[in-house]
Design an enzyme around this catalytic site. Structure first.
Site, PDB file in Angstrom:
ATOM      1  N   ALA A  24     -62.053 -45.521 -56.067  1.00  0.00           N
ATOM      2  CA  ALA A  24     -60.661 -45.418 -56.516  1.00  0.00           C
ATOM      3  C   ALA A  24     -60.437 -46.029 -57.893  1.00  0.00           C
ATOM      4  O   ALA A  24     -59.432 -45.746 -58.540  1.00  0.00           O
ATOM      5  CB  ALA A  24     -59.732 -46.082 -55.501  1.00  0.00           C
ATOM      6  N   ARG A  29     -63.358 -50.305 -68.033  1.00  0.00           N
ATOM      7  CA  ARG A  29     -64.367 -50.713 -69.009  1.00  0.00           C
ATOM      8  C   ARG A  29     -65.162 -49.529 -69.561  1.00  0.00           C
ATOM      9  O   ARG A  29     -65.880 -49.656 -70.538  1.00  0.00           O
ATOM     10  CB  ARG A  29     -65.309 -51.759 -68.374  1.00  0.00           C
ATOM     11  N   ASN A 183     -74.381 -59.972 -55.053  1.00  0.00           N
ATOM     12  CA  ASN A 183     -73.849 -58.947 -54.159  1.00  0.00           C
ATOM     13  C   ASN A 183     -73.937 -57.585 -54.829  1.00  0.00           C
ATOM     14  O   ASN A 183     -73.427 -57.388 -55.928  1.00  0.00           O
ATOM     15  CB  ASN A 183     -72.373 -59.293 -53.867  1.00  0.00           C
ATOM     16  N   ARG A 329     -81.238 -20.267 -72.174  1.00  0.00           N
ATOM     17  CA  ARG A 329     -79.901 -20.557 -71.644  1.00  0.00           C
ATOM     18  C   ARG A 329     -79.714 -19.948 -70.251  1.00  0.00           C
ATOM     19  O   ARG A 329     -80.526 -19.132 -69.804  1.00  0.00           O
ATOM     20  CB  ARG A 329     -78.851 -20.048 -72.631  1.00  0.00           C
ATOM     21  N   ASN A 373     -93.099  -5.966 -76.480  1.00  0.00           N
ATOM     22  CA  ASN A 373     -93.237  -6.893 -77.594  1.00  0.00           C
ATOM     23  C   ASN A 373     -91.974  -6.815 -78.441  1.00  0.00           C
ATOM     24  O   ASN A 373     -91.642  -5.764 -78.964  1.00  0.00           O
ATOM     25  CB  ASN A 373     -94.470  -6.509 -78.415  1.00  0.00           C
ATOM     26  N   TYR A 383     -72.285  -8.439 -77.925  1.00  0.00           N
ATOM     27  CA  TYR A 383     -70.857  -8.775 -77.839  1.00  0.00           C
ATOM     28  C   TYR A 383     -70.115  -8.081 -78.964  1.00  0.00           C
ATOM     29  O   TYR A 383     -70.516  -8.179 -80.139  1.00  0.00           O
ATOM     30  CB  TYR A 383     -70.728 -10.302 -77.967  1.00  0.00           C
ATOM     31  N   ARG A 436     -84.082   2.908 -90.732  1.00  0.00           N
ATOM     32  CA  ARG A 436     -83.944   2.343 -92.070  1.00  0.00           C
ATOM     33  C   ARG A 436     -83.951   3.459 -93.125  1.00  0.00           C
ATOM     34  O   ARG A 436     -84.459   4.558 -92.888  1.00  0.00           O
ATOM     35  CB  ARG A 436     -85.065   1.340 -92.346  1.00  0.00           C
TER      36      ARG A 436
HETATM   37  C1  UD1 Z   1     -67.880 -55.708 -57.053  1.00  0.00           C
HETATM   38  C2  UD1 Z   1     -68.002 -56.890 -56.077  1.00  0.00           C
HETATM   39  C3  UD1 Z   1     -69.037 -57.851 -56.595  1.00  0.00           C
HETATM   40  C4  UD1 Z   1     -70.356 -57.146 -56.757  1.00  0.00           C
HETATM   41  C5  UD1 Z   1     -70.224 -55.904 -57.646  1.00  0.00           C
HETATM   42  C6  UD1 Z   1     -71.479 -55.069 -57.566  1.00  0.00           C
HETATM   43  C7  UD1 Z   1     -65.867 -57.279 -54.935  1.00  0.00           C
HETATM   44  C8  UD1 Z   1     -64.638 -58.081 -54.903  1.00  0.00           C
HETATM   45  N1  UD1 Z   1     -66.721 -57.531 -55.947  1.00  0.00           N
HETATM   46  O1  UD1 Z   1     -67.407 -56.192 -58.307  1.00  0.00           O
HETATM   47  O2  UD1 Z   1     -69.206 -58.926 -55.670  1.00  0.00           O
HETATM   48  O3  UD1 Z   1     -71.328 -58.025 -57.305  1.00  0.00           O
HETATM   49  O4  UD1 Z   1     -69.144 -55.060 -57.201  1.00  0.00           O
HETATM   50  O5  UD1 Z   1     -71.444 -53.990 -58.475  1.00  0.00           O
HETATM   51  O6  UD1 Z   1     -66.071 -56.442 -54.085  1.00  0.00           O
HETATM   52  N2  UD1 Z   1     -62.724 -49.944 -56.095  1.00  0.00           N
HETATM   53  C9  UD1 Z   1     -61.738 -49.286 -55.422  1.00  0.00           C
HETATM   54  N3  UD1 Z   1     -60.509 -49.864 -55.330  1.00  0.00           N
HETATM   55  C10 UD1 Z   1     -60.209 -51.072 -55.864  1.00  0.00           C
HETATM   56  C11 UD1 Z   1     -61.236 -51.746 -56.554  1.00  0.00           C
HETATM   57  C12 UD1 Z   1     -62.489 -51.167 -56.666  1.00  0.00           C
HETATM   58  O7  UD1 Z   1     -61.958 -48.190 -54.910  1.00  0.00           O
HETATM   59  O8  UD1 Z   1     -59.063 -51.518 -55.716  1.00  0.00           O
HETATM   60  C13 UD1 Z   1     -64.052 -49.327 -56.197  1.00  0.00           C
HETATM   61  C14 UD1 Z   1     -64.428 -48.962 -57.628  1.00  0.00           C
HETATM   62  O9  UD1 Z   1     -64.084 -47.612 -57.900  1.00  0.00           O
HETATM   63  C15 UD1 Z   1     -65.947 -49.163 -57.626  1.00  0.00           C
HETATM   64  C16 UD1 Z   1     -66.168 -50.225 -56.563  1.00  0.00           C
HETATM   65  O10 UD1 Z   1     -65.000 -50.253 -55.757  1.00  0.00           O
HETATM   66  O11 UD1 Z   1     -66.627 -47.972 -57.246  1.00  0.00           O
HETATM   67  C17 UD1 Z   1     -66.433 -51.593 -57.160  1.00  0.00           C
HETATM   68  O12 UD1 Z   1     -65.322 -51.956 -57.978  1.00  0.00           O
HETATM   69  P1  UD1 Z   1     -65.519 -52.737 -59.325  1.00  0.00           P
HETATM   70  O13 UD1 Z   1     -64.164 -52.963 -59.904  1.00  0.00           O
HETATM   71  O14 UD1 Z   1     -66.542 -52.098 -60.164  1.00  0.00           O
HETATM   72  O15 UD1 Z   1     -66.052 -54.155 -58.755  1.00  0.00           O
HETATM   73  P2  UD1 Z   1     -66.936 -55.193 -59.525  1.00  0.00           P
HETATM   74  O16 UD1 Z   1     -66.049 -56.010 -60.407  1.00  0.00           O
HETATM   75  O17 UD1 Z   1     -68.084 -54.527 -60.130  1.00  0.00           O
HETATM   76 MG    MG Z   2     -68.564 -52.436 -60.431  1.00  0.00          MG
END
Ligand code: UD1
Ligand code: MG
Length: 460
Positions: A24, A29, A183, A329, A373, A383, A436
């Site tokens: 979501a 970034r 994690n 292509r 050839n 086209y 030609r």
């Molecule tokens: C998260 C973990 C962190 C871990 C890291 C690994 C948490 C709080 N943190 O941090 O411990 O080391 O991933 O990559 O879980 N997302 C949602 N909804 C939200 C927030 C995030 O769907 O409200 C989804 C994002 O789209 C993404 C994933 O969850 O696919 C991780 O979110 P992101 O914001 O990247 O978390 P990190 O800061 O990387």
């Molecule tokens: Mg992440």
């Protein structure tokens, strides 16, 4: 090329399995209009890589949590249910959005992040196996030791090696930040307690979010065990920026190169060959440096792909030779032993066995018969500004250099087109067609011309 991710596996524990993929986040970034998980890796959106890996576990259901205004993402992952997390209140809050879609599921819930695409099936199998270990942990977390733990959550272990809690980097004290076990985001949770635990999540932390990571401490508080499984760092890179995306692409490319090599292809300089997730290459094919395979390419055995060629949506049969500097292509099929040479562009064309298009040509919407050839500089004029039309060149036909074939047009089997012709009407089999202008020669004309010019040259 073999993809280890594709085959299905026997699942440990035998419990029903639901997969929840969190996708979501817009991914601020990335600085992109495209949802983060739709950015491509090896030519396809990274979320599809995650789903392919998950799919190999034959889950009973897979749910993708998406953000608001992400209809293209929901379409992409059809037919999986896509609950919408209207506000990004954190990873724990995101899993809560899957409650309805999970229905009465009480087996394992495997939580994956859409931005962590390099995971392998073996690793996920190990996580599920740990979930069914003797201590019956309610939560199993996949950990890793990245070179730079940076912003990853830290895994805090007890003396006995069991997992006590996860602390997000922003909330960690210096001592906790020194922990290098991080994690990955992957978690296997006992489905009978998942929502009971999630409902207890609070948001009293640095980001004011409902962290999924707090599930570990909550499970412990509820008297359940928790566990960690460790996997190699290069599987667990979380893509948060374009720089991360480039690193992930490099890992994917190295895997695809390794698969091509172990499948029996020679890559003269592997680092310079770029693959798509679905590139297939036969045995004893030699791929020279600086070749790019777009999606949908299948190459047979014993093919020579020479430097600086670009192929996309193409099949190449055994023993053909492509390039150097060829561009093939979509919709092109090159037959066995055919040759496509330098600065040749081919689109939506059948090039039958043994045919040659060796130099400086454009062949589009065409059928080139076996052994024909096509001379240097031949252009199929496919086209007219409104529609595309077909050019048919018969088996064994010979098209002289610098000819224009104005489609729709057909050159019969064994026919010859004289060099420099513009062919607008069909040429019968075995006929010779030349359009030609006649050549005029004036005997000694050049010599007289030079003498005239010398005399009139100003002196001094
Ligand atoms: C998260 C973990 C962190 C871990 C890291 C690994 C948490 C709080 N943190 O941090 O411990 O080391 O991933 O990559 O879980 N997302 C949602 N909804 C939200 C927030 C995030 O769907 O409200 C989804 C994002 O789209 C993404 C994933 O969850 O696919 C991780 O979110 P992101 O914001 O990247 O978390 P990190 O800061 O990387
Ligand atoms: Mg992440």
């Amino acid at each position: 090329m073999n993809h280890t991710e594709t085959g299905t596996r026997d699942r440990p524990g035998g419990a029903a399995l639901a997969v929840v993929v969190l996708a979501a986040g817009q991914g601020t970034r990335m600085r992109s209009a495209l949802p983060k998980v739709m950015h491509p890796l090896a030519g396809r959106p990274m979320i599809l890589q995650v789903l392919q890996t998950a799919n190999a576990l034959s889950p009973d259901r897979t749910i993708v949590v998406v953000g608001p205004n992400m209809p293209s993402l929901a379409d992409l992952v059809t037919p999986h249910p896509t609950p919408v997390q209207t506000e990004q209140l954190g990873t724990g809050h995101a899993v809560l959005q899957a409650r309805d879609a999970l229905g009465n599921h009480s087996g394992d819930v495997l939580i994956l992040f859409g931005d962590t695409p390099l995971l392998t099936v073996d690793t996920l199998t190990a996580v599920l196996a740990a979930r069914h270990g003797p201590a019956d942990p309610a939560v199993v977390v996949l950990g890793f030791r990245p070179d730079d733990p940076g912003a990853y959550g830290r895994l805090v272990l007890a003396e006995d090696g069991s997992l006590v809690k996860i602390v997000e980097a922003r909330d960690a004290d210096p001592e906790t930040l020194d922990i290098d076990l991080c994690n990955s985001g992957v978690m296997a949770v006992d489905g009978t307690v998942l929502f009971e635990l999630l409902d207890q999540l609070g948001n009293a932390n640095a980001k004011g979010e409902y962290y999924l990571t707090d599930l570990v401490a909550l499970a412990r508080a509820a008297g359940r065990n928790t566990a960690v499984v460790e996997a190699p760092a290069d599987e667990l890179l979380g893509v948060n920026s374009r720089a991360d995306l480039a690193i992930a692409e490099a890992v994917m490319q190295d895997r695809l190169r390794a698969a091509a090599l172990s499948g029996g292809a020679t890559l003269v300089d592997p680092k310079t060959v770029w693959f798509s997730h679905d590139t297939r290459i036969g045995q004893d094919t030699i791929v020279s440096p600086n070749v790019v395979f777009g999606s949908g390419v299948t190459i047979g055995d014993g093919v020579d792909v020479l430097p600086f060629s670009h192929l996309e949506g193409v099949t190449v049969a055994d023993g053909a030779r492509i390039g150097p500097y060829a561009r093939l292509r979509p919709g092109t099929n090159v037959g066995a032993g055919a040759r496509i040479g330098n600065f040749v562009e081919i689109k939506a064309a059948e090039i039958e066995a043994g045919a040659k298009v060796n130099h400086l040509s454009y062949v589009g919407d065409a059928h080139v018969g076996a052994g024909a050839n096509v001379g240097a500089g031949t252009i199929t004029c496919n086209y007219d500004g409104f529609t595309k039309s077909l050019t048919e060149i018969g088996a064994g036909a010979f098209i002289g250099s610098n000819s224009a074939l104005v489609a729709p047009v057909k050159v019969g089997d064994g026919a010859i087109v004289g060099a420099g012709s513009t062919i607008t009407r069909d040429v019968e089999a075995d006929a010779m067609a030349v359009t030609r202008a006649d050549q005029k020669s004036v005997a000694s004309g050049a010599k007289r011309f030079r003498e005239r010019r010398r005399k009139s040259r100003p002196t001094g």
